[in-house]
Design a protein around this motif. Structure first.
Motif, mmCIF file in Angstrom:
data_model
loop_
_atom_site.group_PDB
_atom_site.id
_atom_site.type_symbol
_atom_site.label_atom_id
_atom_site.label_comp_id
_atom_site.label_asym_id
_atom_site.label_seq_id
_atom_site.Cartn_x
_atom_site.Cartn_y
_atom_site.Cartn_z
ATOM 1 N N ASN A 1 0.800 -1.229 0.000
ATOM 2 C CA ASN A 1 0.000 0.000 0.000
ATOM 3 C C ASN A 1 0.830 1.276 0.000
ATOM 4 O O ASN A 1 0.364 2.307 -0.450
ATOM 5 C CB ASN A 1 -0.934 0.012 1.219
ATOM 6 C CG ASN A 1 -2.102 0.953 1.028
ATOM 7 O OD1 ASN A 1 -2.718 0.958 -0.028
ATOM 8 N ND2 ASN A 1 -2.381 1.776 2.039
ATOM 9 N N GLU A 2 2.065 1.199 0.523
ATOM 10 C CA GLU A 2 2.849 2.424 0.654
ATOM 11 C C GLU A 2 4.212 2.352 -0.030
ATOM 12 O O GLU A 2 4.461 3.077 -0.983
ATOM 13 C CB GLU A 2 2.992 2.787 2.133
ATOM 14 C CG GLU A 2 1.641 3.053 2.785
ATOM 15 C CD GLU A 2 1.753 3.461 4.251
ATOM 16 O OE1 GLU A 2 2.656 4.238 4.595
ATOM 17 O OE2 GLU A 2 0.937 2.976 5.052
ATOM 18 N N SER A 3 5.092 1.460 0.430
ATOM 19 C CA SER A 3 6.447 1.450 -0.134
ATOM 20 C C SER A 3 6.423 1.263 -1.651
ATOM 21 O O SER A 3 7.235 1.825 -2.371
ATOM 22 C CB SER A 3 7.279 0.330 0.484
ATOM 23 O OG SER A 3 7.310 0.436 1.885
ATOM 24 N N LEU A 4 5.490 0.449 -2.139
ATOM 25 C CA LEU A 4 5.428 0.149 -3.575
ATOM 26 C C LEU A 4 4.342 0.946 -4.289
ATOM 27 O O LEU A 4 3.909 0.587 -5.385
ATOM 28 C CB LEU A 4 5.209 -1.360 -3.777
ATOM 29 C CG LEU A 4 6.268 -2.281 -3.155
ATOM 30 C CD1 LEU A 4 5.882 -3.739 -3.329
ATOM 31 C CD2 LEU A 4 7.647 -2.041 -3.782
ATOM 32 N N ALA A 5 3.909 2.041 -3.657
ATOM 33 C CA ALA A 5 2.756 2.786 -4.180
ATOM 34 C C ALA A 5 2.989 3.396 -5.554
ATOM 35 O O ALA A 5 2.037 3.732 -6.244
ATOM 36 C CB ALA A 5 2.342 3.882 -3.192
ATOM 37 N N ALA A 6 4.243 3.520 -5.985
ATOM 38 C CA ALA A 6 4.503 4.117 -7.301
ATOM 39 C C ALA A 6 4.322 3.112 -8.438
ATOM 40 O O ALA A 6 4.575 3.429 -9.590
ATOM 41 C CB ALA A 6 5.913 4.705 -7.346
ATOM 42 N N ASN A 7 3.919 1.907 -8.105
ATOM 43 C CA ASN A 7 3.771 0.842 -9.105
ATOM 44 C C ASN A 7 2.313 0.569 -9.466
ATOM 45 O O ASN A 7 1.449 0.510 -8.589
ATOM 46 C CB ASN A 7 4.337 -0.474 -8.562
ATOM 47 C CG ASN A 7 5.842 -0.448 -8.420
ATOM 48 O OD1 ASN A 7 6.552 -0.937 -9.290
ATOM 49 N ND2 ASN A 7 6.332 0.141 -7.332
ATOM 50 N N HIS A 8 2.053 0.347 -10.755
ATOM 51 C CA HIS A 8 0.858 -0.383 -11.137
ATOM 52 C C HIS A 8 1.188 -1.856 -10.933
ATOM 53 O O HIS A 8 2.161 -2.357 -11.499
ATOM 54 C CB HIS A 8 0.512 -0.151 -12.605
ATOM 55 C CG HIS A 8 0.066 1.249 -12.895
ATOM 56 N ND1 HIS A 8 0.836 2.144 -13.595
ATOM 57 C CD2 HIS A 8 -1.075 1.909 -12.567
ATOM 58 C CE1 HIS A 8 0.188 3.308 -13.688
ATOM 59 N NE2 HIS A 8 -0.969 3.196 -13.063
ATOM 60 N N ASP B 1 5.015 -2.721 -12.008
ATOM 61 C CA ASP B 1 5.567 -2.320 -13.313
ATOM 62 C C ASP B 1 6.901 -1.606 -13.188
ATOM 63 O O ASP B 1 7.717 -1.661 -14.112
ATOM 64 C CB ASP B 1 4.555 -1.503 -14.141
ATOM 65 C CG ASP B 1 4.191 -0.165 -13.502
ATOM 66 O OD1 ASP B 1 4.515 0.057 -12.318
ATOM 67 O OD2 ASP B 1 3.574 0.660 -14.205
ATOM 68 N N ALA B 2 7.167 -0.963 -12.058
ATOM 69 C CA ALA B 2 8.469 -0.320 -11.889
ATOM 70 C C ALA B 2 9.438 -1.236 -11.143
ATOM 71 O O ALA B 2 10.566 -1.455 -11.559
ATOM 72 C CB ALA B 2 8.328 1.012 -11.145
ATOM 73 N N VAL B 3 8.999 -1.790 -10.060
ATOM 74 C CA VAL B 3 9.914 -2.522 -9.171
ATOM 75 C C VAL B 3 10.246 -3.906 -9.690
ATOM 76 O O VAL B 3 11.247 -4.505 -9.296
ATOM 77 C CB VAL B 3 9.320 -2.598 -7.744
ATOM 78 C CG1 VAL B 3 8.220 -3.653 -7.644
ATOM 79 C CG2 VAL B 3 10.414 -2.852 -6.707
ATOM 80 N N GLY B 4 9.438 -4.446 -10.597
ATOM 81 C CA GLY B 4 9.632 -5.825 -11.030
ATOM 82 C C GLY B 4 9.180 -6.779 -9.941
ATOM 83 O O GLY B 4 8.289 -6.441 -9.160
ATOM 84 N N GLY C 1 -5.224 0.457 -1.200
ATOM 85 C CA GLY C 1 -5.264 0.099 -2.609
ATOM 86 C C GLY C 1 -4.915 1.289 -3.463
ATOM 87 O O GLY C 1 -4.870 2.424 -2.982
ATOM 88 N N PRO C 2 -4.668 1.060 -4.763
ATOM 89 C CA PRO C 2 -4.412 2.185 -5.650
ATOM 90 C C PRO C 2 -5.663 3.040 -5.723
ATOM 91 O O PRO C 2 -6.782 2.529 -5.607
ATOM 92 C CB PRO C 2 -4.086 1.542 -6.988
ATOM 93 C CG PRO C 2 -4.546 0.145 -6.897
ATOM 94 C CD PRO C 2 -4.641 -0.213 -5.463
#
Lengths: 430, 430
Positions: free
Chosen positions: A145-152, A292-295, A331-332
């Motif tokens: 929800n937070e650390s990976l929030a920049a990802n779809h 999509d960014a972090v893999g 959630g996004p």
């Protein structure tokens, strides 16, 4: 929170509840110094407050009266660890109404009443946190929800039921039948006396619902997706998958975006042996997330148990005390999902096990049906030869449509040369 | 933050910087809706603003003048991705002094100037965040510092250098020599032209320093612990460890509390094949954390690269925007560590490779030295026989004191029958 002392009420003095008390006894200084306040376990409510739990607690903190927590204006955070739908739901709603933050590990309740609980928290300007509800002590929901929030998010694959994973691991290592291992797991306390919930995939489904909210912003009810357990897996399936194909079999909760559709499903899955999820063994859990960014990212640890789960509960308390007004939506913010894909339209590779008479023309009849449904095979293996007797035939398909597989298997099962209901298991290709 | 628009300045338009710009172009809506504000990349500063980076950016946002960021009162968050000690340090300190929050992936700088940077942030009432400095896009520091805050940490084992892990994985899979694989990695861009930093363990050491702050509240300088790289590992070591002993060799950063002492060290390590860290392959990273409540947890993913690292940078921005006043100290509030253990006093099992003449009495002379240093053997293997020639001898010890091993190896190496400097590798026994 402006107060210098934060009071916590605990509902449910079972295994996890005792873990929470143990952390209050031993490690609360860690949390207190991080938040710069005193954090006090003020009251523990349970119907049974006499059976010894093996943890120290002052007798005056124990009560059987729920309103000692819900109606105590001094209590800021309510930890709900009683489980089940009712009265847990009523208690949580009341706590939220009374302006108390709630920490819960109750995945069944969250999965079923998500909208109601989330709305109630928002309307009352308080928070409901539930890191402990998925993956026990593993940080999963905060990262999603937070650390990976920049990802779809592209996909989430979870081994999130320790009992099922223990059984499959043991079947795999020792070549034992499902029933034997289940019985042993029950004797050791790794499986409930009524194990349905774990081995039929319902527990995995509830946790998957929560992961799907966090990762995709979609709330999917359990009745709207496919949930299949592990009771039909045989040692032969496991052995063949491993030795001939290089796969292990795991019970997986899957949420996966394909174009603008979301696939949500729980079922046993063949996973390549060199995939990290294949190394998540015994009672351990692993949540494999692709953004999509972090893999790919995997979060691994003990998905249940007294102290791991209590660790997550206290982590949530810390977060609430530091950020009582945290306004990050779960959630996004805007779902990019158009609809939930019908399982019939899912495309996958399949492992198939048939039991058919070893006689001329059998393979011809089977392969004709497969061809009619546009299913092509990557491999076919018949291990034993025993003329006129039933022998197992193992097949792996190329990518095929679920609907076609189902119909083909029905037709194949209706052949008089096929002796048992066939088995098919979906294959993870990531 | 009270403002409706948060302005971000980016220093360093290299690979990761371009990833950050790409996320601003494509995924910033995710962050914006989570924080309920506009998040604007206002300025990107680099000495070179003409070379195309393959990402779109309005020309007026580019500048070569650092004060366009540092002295712009509208900029709230400075992302530092230029790397190196200077002028990065000066720029970050200036940004903090000017009341700007800082997000950095600069592990070298953080490891060397931690106290100065952390103090400057505190004194100026702003935050410095650096999730991207360890493990690229993997959520590691937030979980350590917050989600798992109710734990006293017992140990942290990190495979945190992708280049070294790629080389060891490839040596293992293909039986190749270190130098061959390094050259290939350089050609493919997986290793720098000067690879010292990665293969000698310095990069791992810097990240380990940051992990040790977060997990144990201890700041240990690099000159105060043992750092050893992977250049002396041979295909024979890897093969013998795997086939005869059931171990893989990984470069590990280790921080481990034993009683009230902390062990901090970087070196190649034999890891049991069924340990999850053994399955962290290629350029992937894994950080294996053991807490007293949660037990073992592993966080896995891509430890470097443009988009994964940019994902972590944006995760930090989200955290800062939502909690600009977050007052959670880094690391546990009170260290329980009395002192950093001297490597000489570390107890471990050891794998040893000797090259000695195959002649009578050699093993007697070697084993006598080992006995004198109180080192007992679990196994001894001489694979080839070649009378009068040098042959490799592999040994595994029971638990022994590092000091004794070192001295014994020195004595053994001085024997005239021993032909090459011997090799010893510590064994992970968890």
């Amino acid at each position: 929170m402006d107060k210098n002392t934060i009071n916590v009420g605990l509902i449910g003095f079972g295994t996890i509840g005792s873990g929470v008390v143990a952390i209050f006894n031993e490690n609360i200084d860690l949390i207190q110094k991080k938040v710069g306040k005193e954090v006090n376990l003020k009251k523990v409510v349970d119907l049974d407050i006499t059976t010894p739990r093996g943890v120290e607690i002052a007798p005056e903190k124990l009560s059987t009266e729920i309103n000692d927590i819900l109606e105590d204006p001094e209590i800021d955070i309510v930890i709900e660890l009683m489980g089940g739908y009712e009265p847990a739901r009523t208690f949580i709603l009341k706590a939220l109404e009374n302006g108390k933050h709630v920490v819960s590990a109750n995945k069944a309740l969250l999965a079923k009443h998500w909208e109601e609980l989330n709305s109630a928290a928002q309307e009352n300007g308080v928070r409901i946190c539930f890191e402990a509800s998925v993956g026990g002590g593993i940080p999963v929901l905060q990262p999603l929800n937070e650390s990976l929030a920049a990802n779809h998010m592209e996909s989430i694959y979870g081994i999130i039921n320790g009992t099922a994973n223990y059984i499959l691991t043991k079947m795999s290592r020792e070549g034992l039948e499902f029933k034997e291992v289940l019985q042993e797991a029950q004797e050791k306390g790794y499986a409930e006396q009524d194990p349905t919930f774990d081995i039929e995939g319902h527990d995995t489904a509830q946790k998957l619902i929560i992961l799907t909210i966090m990762g995709f912003g979609e709330y999917v009810k359990q009745e709207n997706f496919h949930v299949e357990g592990i009771t039909r897996i045989t040692p032969e399936d496991i052995q063949f998958a491993s030795e001939e194909l290089g796969y292990v079999i795991k019970l997986l909760g899957i949420a996966r975006k394909v174009d603008s559709e979301l696939e949500v499903r729980v079922h046993p899955t063949l996973i390549p042996q060199d995939h990290l999820l294949a190394s998540v063994n015994d009672v351990f859990n692993g949540v494999y997330i692709v953004g999509d960014a972090v893999g790919p990212v995997m979060l691994y640890g003990q998905g249940a148990g007294m102290m791991p789960t209590a660790s997550a509960v206290l982590g949530d308390c810390l977060d609430i005390i530091n950020h009582p007004q945290k306004n990050i939506p779960y959630g996004p913010p805007e779902s990019q999902v158009k609809n939930i894909k019908d399982l019939d339209n899912v495309i996958s590779k399949y492992y198939i096990r048939l039991t058919a008479l070893d006689q001329p023309g059998v393979l011809y009849r089977i392969s004709k049906i497969l061809r009619n449904y546009n299913i092509s095979l990557e491999s076919v293996t018949q291990k034993k030869r025993s003329h006129g007797q039933a022998v197992p035939i193992f097949m792996v398909t190329h990518e095929a449509l679920e609907k076609n597989i189902k119909q083909a298997m029905e037709e194949i099962d209706s052949l008089n040369v096929v002796q048992e209901k066939s088995m098919f298991i979906r294959v993870l290709e990531d």
